[in-house]
Design a protein around this motif. Structure first.
Motif, short mmCIF file in Angstrom:
data_model
loop_
_atom_site.label_atom_id
_atom_site.label_comp_id
_atom_site.label_asym_id
_atom_site.label_seq_id
_atom_site.Cartn_x
_atom_site.Cartn_y
_atom_site.Cartn_z
N LYS A 94 0.97 -1.16 -0.07
CA LYS A 94 -0.01 0.16 0.00
C LYS A 94 0.79 1.19 0.14
CE LYS A 94 -3.68 -1.90 2.49
NZ LYS A 94 -3.84 -1.94 4.21
N GLU A 95 1.87 1.34 0.66
CA GLU A 95 2.77 2.51 1.08
C GLU A 95 3.58 2.63 -0.53
OE1 GLU A 95 4.00 1.79 5.69
OE2 GLU A 95 5.46 1.49 4.25
N ASN A 96 3.75 1.53 -1.17
CA ASN A 96 4.57 1.72 -2.23
C ASN A 96 3.76 2.13 -3.41
OD1 ASN A 96 6.98 0.54 -1.22
ND2 ASN A 96 6.70 -1.56 -2.15
N ALA A 97 2.60 1.70 -3.36
CA ALA A 97 1.53 2.17 -4.23
C ALA A 97 1.10 3.49 -4.28
CB ALA A 97 -0.06 1.29 -4.25
N ASP A 98 1.13 4.30 -2.87
CA ASP A 98 0.69 5.56 -2.84
C ASP A 98 1.89 6.24 -3.02
OD1 ASP A 98 -1.50 4.97 -1.28
OD2 ASP A 98 -0.71 5.25 0.74
N TYR A 99 3.09 5.90 -3.04
CA TYR A 99 4.23 6.55 -3.40
C TYR A 99 4.30 6.78 -5.08
CZ TYR A 99 9.09 7.96 -4.08
OH TYR A 99 10.25 8.75 -4.73
N LEU A 100 4.11 5.72 -5.62
CA LEU A 100 4.15 5.28 -6.99
C LEU A 100 2.90 6.21 -7.65
CD1 LEU A 100 5.06 1.91 -7.81
CD2 LEU A 100 6.57 3.96 -8.23
N TRP A 101 1.67 6.14 -7.21
CA TRP A 101 0.38 6.84 -7.50
C TRP A 101 0.84 8.31 -7.51
CZ3 TRP A 101 -4.20 5.88 -9.75
CH2 TRP A 101 -4.48 4.57 -9.98
N THR A 148 11.59 -1.76 -3.72
CA THR A 148 12.30 -0.90 -2.79
C THR A 148 12.11 0.65 -3.30
OG1 THR A 148 14.37 -1.11 -4.01
CG2 THR A 148 14.20 -2.31 -2.06
N LYS A 149 12.22 1.53 -2.43
CA LYS A 149 12.27 2.94 -2.64
C LYS A 149 13.33 3.42 -3.72
CE LYS A 149 10.62 6.99 -1.04
NZ LYS A 149 10.58 7.64 0.04
N GLU A 150 14.34 2.71 -3.86
CA GLU A 150 15.40 2.86 -4.83
C GLU A 150 14.95 2.37 -6.33
OE1 GLU A 150 18.99 0.86 -3.70
OE2 GLU A 150 20.13 1.57 -5.41
N GLU A 151 14.38 1.28 -6.32
CA GLU A 151 13.84 0.73 -7.31
C GLU A 151 12.76 1.55 -7.83
OE1 GLU A 151 14.85 -3.78 -5.97
OE2 GLU A 151 12.49 -3.02 -6.05
N MET A 152 12.01 2.10 -6.99
CA MET A 152 11.02 2.75 -7.60
C MET A 152 11.31 4.24 -8.05
SD MET A 152 7.78 2.52 -4.53
CE MET A 152 8.50 2.72 -3.32
N ASN A 153 12.48 4.65 -7.52
CA ASN A 153 12.99 6.04 -7.89
C ASN A 153 13.63 5.63 -9.31
OD1 ASN A 153 12.06 7.56 -5.85
ND2 ASN A 153 14.01 7.32 -4.63
N GLN A 154 14.41 4.47 -9.59
CA GLN A 154 14.79 4.22 -10.85
C GLN A 154 13.67 4.07 -11.91
OE1 GLN A 154 16.87 0.34 -10.93
NE2 GLN A 154 17.12 0.16 -12.81
N PHE A 155 12.74 3.30 -11.42
CA PHE A 155 11.50 3.43 -12.55
C PHE A 155 10.93 4.79 -12.69
CE2 PHE A 155 6.99 3.69 -12.27
CZ PHE A 155 6.47 3.17 -13.38
N LEU A 156 10.92 5.43 -11.73
CA LEU A 156 10.36 6.81 -12.01
C LEU A 156 10.96 7.69 -12.84
CD1 LEU A 156 8.80 7.54 -8.25
CD2 LEU A 156 7.43 7.38 -10.61
N HIS A 157 12.46 7.44 -12.79
CA HIS A 157 13.31 8.41 -13.77
C HIS A 157 12.94 7.99 -15.15
CE1 HIS A 157 16.87 10.06 -15.06
NE2 HIS A 157 17.40 9.10 -15.63
N VAL A 158 12.85 6.57 -15.43
CA VAL A 158 12.55 6.20 -16.79
C VAL A 158 11.13 6.79 -17.19
CG1 VAL A 158 12.39 4.33 -18.23
CG2 VAL A 158 13.74 4.19 -16.42
N MET A 159 10.43 6.97 -16.25
CA MET A 159 8.85 7.55 -16.74
C MET A 159 9.17 9.04 -17.18
SD MET A 159 6.45 5.11 -16.27
CE MET A 159 7.61 3.98 -16.98
N GLU A 160 9.92 9.54 -16.38
CA GLU A 160 10.09 11.09 -16.74
C GLU A 160 10.95 11.11 -18.05
OE1 GLU A 160 12.27 12.85 -13.68
OE2 GLU A 160 10.74 12.40 -12.19
N GLN A 161 11.83 10.29 -18.37
CA GLN A 161 12.51 10.25 -19.54
C GLN A 161 11.51 10.02 -20.79
OE1 GLN A 161 15.91 11.43 -19.67
NE2 GLN A 161 15.06 11.34 -17.33
N LEU A 162 10.64 9.04 -20.42
CA LEU A 162 9.52 8.51 -21.36
C LEU A 162 8.45 9.65 -21.87
CD1 LEU A 162 8.88 4.79 -20.70
CD2 LEU A 162 10.60 5.90 -22.49
N PHE A 163 8.13 10.15 -20.67
CA PHE A 163 6.65 10.82 -20.70
C PHE A 163 6.87 12.34 -20.74
CE2 PHE A 163 5.15 6.80 -19.49
CZ PHE A 163 4.92 6.24 -20.68
N ASN A 164 8.20 12.96 -20.49
CA ASN A 164 8.30 14.39 -20.07
C ASN A 164 8.59 15.18 -21.64
OD1 ASN A 164 6.94 15.91 -18.07
ND2 ASN A 164 8.95 15.60 -16.59
#
Ligand SMILES: Cc1ncc(COP(=O)(O)O)c(C=O)c1O
Length: 391
Positions: free
Chosen positions: A305-312, A375-391
């Motif tokens: 749930k915490e991971n989902a909140d952070y990613l959402w 993990t938070k680190e993995e989520m940040n790695q994923f979010l970094h890619v999302m920024e590259q793809l979608f910004n």
């Protein structure tokens, strides 16, 4: 016409990516050249505890030295233990084990027909399913699936299904009149584009089923086993299904499927009415038991749930600045991004340029399915890619 170059004798039922996966641990997989990928597909919502989770691995290793298979002619203690824990944590009373999601829905369909026949002598029972749904690829489950693209070329379909529009309050007037034997639906249409069911609509479906004495059957093959932050998603809708179908995350990647049914329904499966040679086999149910114990006895659902909140939170922020993301939707860690353009192009770019694995759900939806314990680190790695793809 140029002939397709055949590189493997495996049939082309999947349009496979040019990537051979040979190893996995936690949130990562490695290809045959040693390249490491962050896997946010979880084997399509299956490796919910990550790849080769130690708690499951250890128990399966032990079981491998004892007994692999003996058939359902005998009691299998670990199968019975898994049934007990599933019953303890659900609203159901009895469990039937099989090997996949389609087989679980086959069991739901069969038990609904048998129950209608036993109870009221109905010889042509009708099961209502919904447009845009996905319930599997066997003849009965593709017939239950409300998508022509899945059914095309496979006529004659199995009779006995009728499809209503999903999330449509007005269409429920028809449901009231039809009085079907059962209603089968997903609480998030996963393959259909990550479309969550509205709570009010679901509760109305449940109320009509109760009034009509129709079975309420939920397909939790993709949404179950902690994927959305609770063990089963139906818990978040405050309903009590009569039948729940499960597979995917139940065995952490070891093939297993199941239905959980209420006692009065389960009685319709008597000896000789249904079965499976491998269903509930000692290896598969050992993996299932270790998985469900971990999901229910640790704080992993809270973590999910915490991971989902952070990613959402982060993805919704990205969606406000991005011209490409039209909507973020889903439940918990079953997340869909509706995008401008072809979702597959983003999936390919993520894999090729950033070693991130994600998947599509239809032509315009990118589906993200992280392991629950990412993990938070993995989520940040994923979010970094999302920024590259979608910004
Ligand atoms: C909701 C749902 N039902 C059924 C199935 C079929 O499961 P399997 O591929 O294990 O047969 C799937 C698979 O994606 C699914 O998502």
């Amino acid at each position: 016409m140029t002939e397709q170059v055949v590189t493997t004798p495996v049939m082309d039922t999947y349009a496979r990516f040019p990537l051979a996966v040979v190893e996995g641990k936690g949130s990562y997989v490695w290809d045959d050249k040693g390249t490491k990928y962050l896997d946010y597909t979880s084997g399509i919502a299956t490796c919910n505890l990550g790849h080769v989770p130690s708690v499951v691995e250890k128990k399966v290793q032990e079981q491998l030295t004892k007994l692999w298979h003996c058939s359902n002619l005998y009691h299998i203690p670990v199968q019975e233990q898994l049934a007990e824990i599933l019953v303890q944590y659900s609203c159901g009373d009895r469990v039937f084990f099989c090997n996949s999601g389609a087989e679980a829905n086959e069991a739901s369909i069969k038990i609904a027909k048998k129950y209608a026949n036993d109870k009221d002598g109905v010889e042509q029972p009708l099961i209502i399913t919904f447009k845009n749904s996905f319930h599997g690829r066997t003849m009965a489950t593709l017939s239950a699936t409300g998508q022509e693209k899945i059914q095309n070329g496979f006529t004659p379909l199995t009779p006995g299904f009728s499809y209503l529009p999903f999330n449509d309050m007005d269409a429920l007037e028809q449901l009231k009149k039809i009085k079907p034997a059962a209603v089968l639906f997903e609480l998030v249409q996963g393959e259909g584009g990550v479309i969550p069911a509205d709570k009010e609509w679901v509760q109305q479906v449940a109320a009509i089923c109760k009034e009509n004495d129709s079975l309420l059957m939920v397909d939790e093959i993709q949404t179950g086993m902690g994927r959305t932050g609770s063990l089963f998603l139906y818990e978040q809708y405050d309903i009590e299904p009569d039948v729940i179908s499960l597979a995917k995350g139940l065995g952490s990647g070891i093939p297993i499927g199941a239905i959980i049914a209420k006692e009065h329904v389960a009685k319709s499966f008597s000896p000789g009415t249904h079965g499976s040679t491998f269903g509930g086999n000692p290896i598969a149910t050992t993996a299932g038991l270790a998985t469900v114990e971990y999901l229910t006895e640790t704080d992993i659902l809270l973590k999910a749930k915490e991971n989902a909140d952070y990613l959402w939170n982060q993805l919704e922020q990205l969606a406000t600045s991005s011209k490409v993301i039209k909507q973020v939707r889903g439940k918990g860690l079953l997340i869909g991004l509706e995008v401008e353009g072809q979702a597959i192009d983003f999936v390919n770019k993520a894999r090729e340029d950033y070693q991130l694995l994600i998947v599509v759900a239809g032509p315009s939806v990118v589906r993200i399915l992280p392991p629950l314990n990412t993990t938070k680190e993995e989520m940040n790695q994923f979010l970094h890619v999302m920024e590259q793809l979608f910004n």
